[in-house]
Write an enzyme that holds these catalytic residues in place. Sequence first.
Site, PDB file in Angstrom:
ATOM      1  N   GLU A  81       0.866  -1.153  -0.036  1.00 61.82           N
ATOM      2  CA  GLU A  81      -0.113  -0.048  -0.052  1.00 61.82           C
ATOM      3  C   GLU A  81       0.744   1.331   0.114  1.00 61.82           C
ATOM      4  O   GLU A  81       0.508   2.067  -0.792  1.00 61.82           O
ATOM      5  CB  GLU A  81      -0.893  -0.105   1.212  1.00 61.82           C
ATOM      6  CG  GLU A  81      -1.820   1.164   1.305  1.00 61.82           C
ATOM      7  CD  GLU A  81      -2.882   1.254   0.383  1.00 61.82           C
ATOM      8  OE1 GLU A  81      -3.038   0.310  -0.519  1.00 61.82           O
ATOM      9  OE2 GLU A  81      -3.616   2.216  -0.066  1.00 61.82           O
ATOM     10  N   ASP A  82       1.917   1.171   0.808  1.00 58.89           N
ATOM     11  CA  ASP A  82       2.648   2.531   1.003  1.00 58.89           C
ATOM     12  C   ASP A  82       4.004   2.540   0.348  1.00 58.89           C
ATOM     13  O   ASP A  82       4.805   3.713   0.190  1.00 58.89           O
ATOM     14  CB  ASP A  82       3.018   2.642   2.638  1.00 58.89           C
ATOM     15  CG  ASP A  82       1.666   2.825   3.298  1.00 58.89           C
ATOM     16  OD1 ASP A  82       0.509   3.177   2.692  1.00 58.89           O
ATOM     17  OD2 ASP A  82       1.634   2.663   4.550  1.00 58.89           O
TER      18      ASP A  82
END
Length: 734
Positions: A81-82
């Site tokens: 996600e990051d």
Amino acid sequence: MAKSDIITIEQLIEKARNYLTADDVEFVSRAYKYAENAHKDQYRKSGEAYIIHPIQVAGILVDLKMDPVTIAGGFLHDVVEDTEITLEMIEEEFNKEVAMLVDGVTKLGKIKYQSKEAQQAENHRKMFVAMAKDIRVILIKLADRLHNMRTLKFLPPEKQRQKANETIEIFAPLAHRLGISTIKWELEDISLRYLNPQQYYRIVQLMKQKREQRESYIEEVIKEVSNQLLDVNIDADISGRPKHLYSIYQKMYKQNKQFNEIYDLLAVRILVNSIKDCYAVLGIIHTCWKPMPGRFKDYIAMPKQNLYQSLHTTVIGPKGDPLEVQIRTKEMHEIAEYGIAAHWAYKEGKQLNKDKKSFEEKLTWFREILDWQSETHDAEEFVESLKVDLFSDMVYVFTPKGDVIELPSGSVPLDFAYRIHTEIGNQTIGAKINGKMEPLDYELKNGDIIEVMTSKHSYGPSQDWLKITQTSQAKNKIRAFFKKQRRDENIAKGKDLVDKEIRALGIEPKEALTEENLKRVYERFNFINDDDLYAAVGYQGITAALVATRLTDKIRQTRQKEQDLAQTLEGARNEYKEKEKKKYKKDSGVIVEGVENLLVRLSKCCNPVPGDEIIGYITKGRGVSVHRSDCPNVLTEEAKERHLHVEWEVDQTQKQYHVDLEISGYDRRGLLNEVLQAVNEMKTNITHVNGRSDRNKMAIIQITILIHNTDHLRKIVERIKQIKDVYTVTRTLQ
Ligand code: MN
């Protein structure tokens, strides 16, 4: 489990070594290093290096004694996600299972939750489980949420409340279902601090005030019980049981109790080695102190659904206050604290089977766990059982506003549309799934955000929809639509039938179906409008023949008159032909306009002759009789309907016509002779003569002569008038 202490990676590895093999520890360390590298240069809201968060999450999982794959998942849960890292890279670097867990956590992270009614919260929880596919995903997610809640103070107040609310409605109940009470309590207590800080700190105060008193009381109880157990030689751990703020809060505010009414504030827990010892201890407690009726619960014989096992009793304690006592084995205590994770606690030396087929059988959430408990003591099998789609019969999808809708699996956008509203279903023309147009038979997946496209001008459901849809709700609504629509079909069918019947009567429908005529007929049958009339014909409430008859009655009357006339003409024509056959021929010298071979007769009442103005008169069955146009016999209103235009033939020389003349004069000898002689001189034949005289010496002579035309007639009349003593010469009617 340390609440506020931050665990370092060294501490974590040390803890892992206690139950993992060297290879497993190596695997876990590798995941840490990979995550640290991926998150370098990233910082949390608190200002800490980002990697602190995955370390804490993995730390919580280590406390739960999770398997190395899950711990690796904990380290890596935020990288996709990051950071730039992809699932493929994780699969390559580690394995499919780790990638699957990271994927699951990433997907769960995308579910947005806004506080809604209780049903929505329940649906969200189910959706979480359904989407997670593997319960370890939920465990990682719970660990993630726990650490985020511990550091919630770094977020703005609005976010704090939102997260706390989501935690209390989704995550804490999930932890409870999984029996992980340590996480559940902590999540609840932290949430309460942000959701209702006033009450939270008030309870903290109240607990502090009585702490000393409470602690000395508990100490006394522990001493007493220990002595008793020593006598019977039972080995036991006895401790005061910590109470959780949130459960006190609930008792105070939901059950409306005073703080000092909550008697399980005084509670002890006794852990023993065997089930037999549990009941032995219970006996001793009940001997020492008087049990309160209705407060004994045997969760050993009857475990709770989340597998919790224990004996509960409340007795009147040494100082006359209620005292709650929990008795269980150490194993039961593990389960009480760590729930599903305790069952799953990684056992050294056992490799988890990576891609075993998930169970075919669809068992409910709790049955599986219970089944495992009674039949399986193998960690591998248990892990496999957790992979089963727990809510595989259902699919959970979002409305654009974020409501979760629960539908049977296999449902399509139409099922969703009809679940929202009947009209939305009926007017559906398409669906956007996650922002992309998809066909109406697209099979919905967990977490899909569905936007139904509608149009007021849609044609409505098609028959196919009955096949596509999965829910009976949608099917019923589609059927209801068709039932209503059948009226339209009936109208069309009725119209068609009436048209056919009108045609069968030899009339063009559009001639009969004037607005005025329709109104006259539907009103006559007591319908509101023509559609109602047609619909009634369509479902055979009234016959099309009857309607057609009424619609055409006037037209048919008019037609009948015309037809009668035509038949008469036809009859006359036939009669003429008959007579011609018999060689009977009589030429009247009259032409009937537009008609040939018609029996034409000069009338005897007025004896028209060429030159006279004439009209034809259609007789009944005797052809056309020709009258002088001033003949009173054909000038009645009734007779006028039967007039026919006729003319004399141009060449009349060969033909002769009867004419009646009446001559009046002085009755003297020789007058009749002179009249006959005069006519004779004119080369005119006389066919009939009649003479008489009255008392006044008036002679009346009636003669019938044959003449060619009016000219001829005029000359004869002039000649007769020259005879002496003749007063008048008149053409007469018979
Ligand atoms: Mn996270």
